[in-house]
Design a protein around this motif. Structure first.
Motif, mmCIF file in Angstrom:
data_model
loop_
_atom_site.group_PDB
_atom_site.id
_atom_site.type_symbol
_atom_site.label_atom_id
_atom_site.label_comp_id
_atom_site.label_asym_id
_atom_site.label_seq_id
_atom_site.Cartn_x
_atom_site.Cartn_y
_atom_site.Cartn_z
ATOM 1 N N ARG A 64 44.365 56.192 41.518
ATOM 2 C CA ARG A 64 44.873 55.653 42.789
ATOM 3 C C ARG A 64 44.127 56.189 43.999
ATOM 4 N NH1 ARG A 64 50.249 56.952 40.459
ATOM 5 N NH2 ARG A 64 51.024 55.023 39.561
ATOM 6 N N ARG A 65 43.528 57.361 43.868
ATOM 7 C CA ARG A 65 42.807 57.955 44.994
ATOM 8 C C ARG A 65 41.457 57.286 45.232
ATOM 9 N NH1 ARG A 65 43.114 63.842 42.646
ATOM 10 N NH2 ARG A 65 42.551 62.489 40.926
ATOM 11 N N ASP A 66 40.958 56.551 44.254
ATOM 12 C CA ASP A 66 39.681 55.836 44.403
ATOM 13 C C ASP A 66 39.909 54.378 44.051
ATOM 14 O OD1 ASP A 66 37.161 54.765 44.439
ATOM 15 O OD2 ASP A 66 36.357 56.031 42.851
ATOM 16 N N ARG A 67 40.150 53.573 45.046
ATOM 17 C CA ARG A 67 40.442 52.150 44.833
ATOM 18 C C ARG A 67 39.215 51.269 45.080
ATOM 19 N NH1 ARG A 67 46.150 50.813 44.883
ATOM 20 N NH2 ARG A 67 47.334 52.741 44.931
ATOM 21 N N SER A 68 38.050 51.855 44.988
ATOM 22 C CA SER A 68 36.830 51.101 45.281
ATOM 23 C C SER A 68 36.622 49.935 44.312
ATOM 24 C CB SER A 68 35.607 52.026 45.271
ATOM 25 O OG SER A 68 35.478 52.671 44.022
ATOM 26 N N ASN A 69 37.161 50.023 43.122
ATOM 27 C CA ASN A 69 37.026 48.928 42.144
ATOM 28 C C ASN A 69 38.273 48.052 42.062
ATOM 29 O OD1 ASN A 69 34.505 49.769 41.357
ATOM 30 N ND2 ASN A 69 35.250 51.002 39.670
ATOM 31 N N VAL A 70 39.183 48.211 42.988
ATOM 32 C CA VAL A 70 40.497 47.576 42.882
ATOM 33 C C VAL A 70 40.779 46.740 44.125
ATOM 34 C CG1 VAL A 70 42.973 48.033 42.631
ATOM 35 C CG2 VAL A 70 41.319 49.531 41.499
ATOM 36 N N ASN A 71 41.208 45.490 43.913
ATOM 37 C CA ASN A 71 41.673 44.683 45.038
ATOM 38 C C ASN A 71 42.891 45.350 45.661
ATOM 39 O OD1 ASN A 71 40.600 42.117 43.165
ATOM 40 N ND2 ASN A 71 40.357 41.821 45.353
ATOM 41 N N ASP A 72 43.096 45.088 46.926
ATOM 42 C CA ASP A 72 44.258 45.615 47.628
ATOM 43 C C ASP A 72 45.484 44.813 47.192
ATOM 44 O OD1 ASP A 72 46.299 46.083 49.517
ATOM 45 O OD2 ASP A 72 44.850 46.433 51.119
ATOM 46 N N PRO A 73 46.460 45.451 46.529
ATOM 47 C CA PRO A 73 47.632 44.700 46.062
ATOM 48 C C PRO A 73 48.435 44.070 47.196
ATOM 49 C CG PRO A 73 47.860 47.046 45.552
ATOM 50 C CD PRO A 73 46.513 46.849 46.148
ATOM 51 N N GLU A 74 48.383 44.665 48.380
ATOM 52 C CA GLU A 74 49.093 44.096 49.523
ATOM 53 C C GLU A 74 48.454 42.767 49.953
ATOM 54 O OE1 GLU A 74 50.793 45.498 53.885
ATOM 55 O OE2 GLU A 74 49.461 46.831 52.771
ATOM 56 N N LEU A 75 47.134 42.691 49.895
ATOM 57 C CA LEU A 75 46.448 41.436 50.244
ATOM 58 C C LEU A 75 46.662 40.373 49.168
ATOM 59 C CD1 LEU A 75 43.125 42.752 51.810
ATOM 60 C CD2 LEU A 75 45.140 41.831 52.981
ATOM 61 N N VAL A 76 46.652 40.777 47.899
ATOM 62 C CA VAL A 76 46.920 39.827 46.815
ATOM 63 C C VAL A 76 48.324 39.256 46.982
ATOM 64 C CG1 VAL A 76 47.188 39.561 44.313
ATOM 65 C CG2 VAL A 76 45.290 40.923 45.226
ATOM 66 N N ASP A 77 49.294 40.126 47.265
ATOM 67 C CA ASP A 77 50.657 39.667 47.515
ATOM 68 C C ASP A 77 50.704 38.755 48.734
ATOM 69 O OD1 ASP A 77 53.546 39.675 47.048
ATOM 70 O OD2 ASP A 77 53.642 40.851 48.901
ATOM 71 N N GLY A 78 49.915 39.083 49.759
ATOM 72 C CA GLY A 78 49.861 38.245 50.951
ATOM 73 C C GLY A 78 49.382 36.836 50.650
ATOM 74 N N VAL A 79 48.353 36.723 49.816
ATOM 75 C CA VAL A 79 47.859 35.395 49.426
ATOM 76 C C VAL A 79 48.930 34.663 48.617
ATOM 77 C CG1 VAL A 79 46.139 34.130 48.085
ATOM 78 C CG2 VAL A 79 45.420 36.051 49.512
ATOM 79 N N ALA A 80 49.561 35.363 47.668
ATOM 80 C CA ALA A 80 50.592 34.724 46.839
ATOM 81 C C ALA A 80 51.765 34.234 47.686
ATOM 82 C CB ALA A 80 51.070 35.705 45.770
ATOM 83 N N ARG A 81 52.238 35.062 48.606
ATOM 84 C CA ARG A 81 53.342 34.655 49.477
ATOM 85 C C ARG A 81 52.948 33.467 50.350
ATOM 86 N NH1 ARG A 81 54.412 38.318 53.056
ATOM 87 N NH2 ARG A 81 52.926 39.885 52.428
ATOM 88 N N TYR A 82 51.721 33.464 50.831
ATOM 89 C CA TYR A 82 51.196 32.349 51.632
ATOM 90 C C TYR A 82 51.245 31.052 50.816
ATOM 91 C CZ TYR A 82 47.914 29.770 54.620
ATOM 92 O OH TYR A 82 47.318 28.837 55.432
ATOM 93 N N LEU A 83 50.782 31.128 49.578
ATOM 94 C CA LEU A 83 50.773 29.939 48.709
ATOM 95 C C LEU A 83 52.182 29.422 48.469
ATOM 96 C CD1 LEU A 83 48.120 31.149 46.110
ATOM 97 C CD2 LEU A 83 47.796 29.393 47.873
ATOM 98 N N VAL A 84 53.099 30.321 48.157
ATOM 99 C CA VAL A 84 54.488 29.920 47.913
ATOM 100 C C VAL A 84 55.089 29.310 49.169
ATOM 101 C CG1 VAL A 84 56.799 30.816 47.393
ATOM 102 C CG2 VAL A 84 54.834 31.559 46.022
#
Length: 170
Positions: A64-84
Motif C-alpha cells: 500500500r505504501r507504493d501504489r505506482s503500479n496501482v490505479n487509484d481506487p477512488e478514481l475507479v469508483d468515481g468513473v463507476a459512479r459516473y456511469l451508474v
C-alpha cells in the motif's frame, strides 16, 4: 467503445474527444475527473449503455505504501459512479492474475483488490481468468480466450497505468 458506436469493427479508436484536466490538490481529483468525463462525452455514451467494464491495474501492486503500479481506487469508483448516474445498470472492474501468484500467497484478484481498496458498491470486481471464453484472433500469439464480461459489455473503458507487464507466456 460502446457497442454500435461509430468506430469500425475491431477498431481501437472512437474518434471521440479527449479531455485533459489539472487539479491543484489531491482533493480536486474527483471534480477534475467528472469534468473530463463530461467534456469527453461519456455521459451520452453511458446513457445508451446497459453494462460497462473498466479494465484497471492493481495486480502488480505489492504494498500500500507504493501504489505506482496501482490505479487509484477512488478514481475507479468515481468513473463507476459516473456511469451508474448516467444510466448504466451494471459496472464491472476487470483485472487478471499475474505470475506473482506463483510465488506469493494471497495473490488472487479478490485478495489484491481488497488489499488496495477496490471494494465499492458501485461495481463488482471480476477475475478475468475465471471468466474466459474461447475466441479466435486474426493475429497474435498465445491468444485463445477473452473475458466474457469484456466481450458482452456495451461500454468498455481502459484506465491505463504507466507500468510494464510481466512476461507471462515466456
Amino acid at each position: 467503445r460502446a457497442k454500435g458506436g461509430s468506430a469500425g469493427s475491431g477498431s481501437f479508436g472512437s474518434r471521440l474527444p479527449v479531455a485533459v484536466g489539472v487539479g491543484r490538490r489531491d482533493r480536486d481529483k474527483l471534480a477534475v475527473l467528472e469534468s473530463c468525463l463530461d467534456r469527453a462525452g461519456l455521459a451520452d455514451i453511458a446513457s445508451r449503455s446497459t453494462s460497462a467494464v473498466i479494465r484497471v491495474s492493481f495486480m502488480l501492486g505489492y504494498d500500500r505504501r507504493d501504489r505506482s503500479n496501482v490505479n487509484d481506487p477512488e478514481l475507479v469508483d468515481g468513473v463507476a459512479r459516473y456511469l451508474v448516474r448516467h444510466g448504466v445498470k451494471g459496472v464491472a472492474v476487470l483485472e487478471a492474475p499475474t505470475v506473482y501468484g506463483n510465488a506469493y500467497r494471497n495473490r488472487s484478484v479478490a485478495s489484491v483488490a481488497a488489499y488496495f481498496g477496490f471494494d465499492s458498491s458501485s461495481y463488482r470486481v471480476v477475475d478475468i481468468s475465471q471468466d474466459l471464453r474461447p475466441i479466435v484472433y486474426e493475429r497474435g500469439f498465445v491468444q485463445q480466450a477473452i473475458s466474457g464480461v469484456w466481450l458482452d459489455a456495451d461500454l468498455r473503458i481502459v484506465m491505463p497505468k504507466l507500468r510494464t507487464d510481466p512476461t507471462e507466456f515466456a
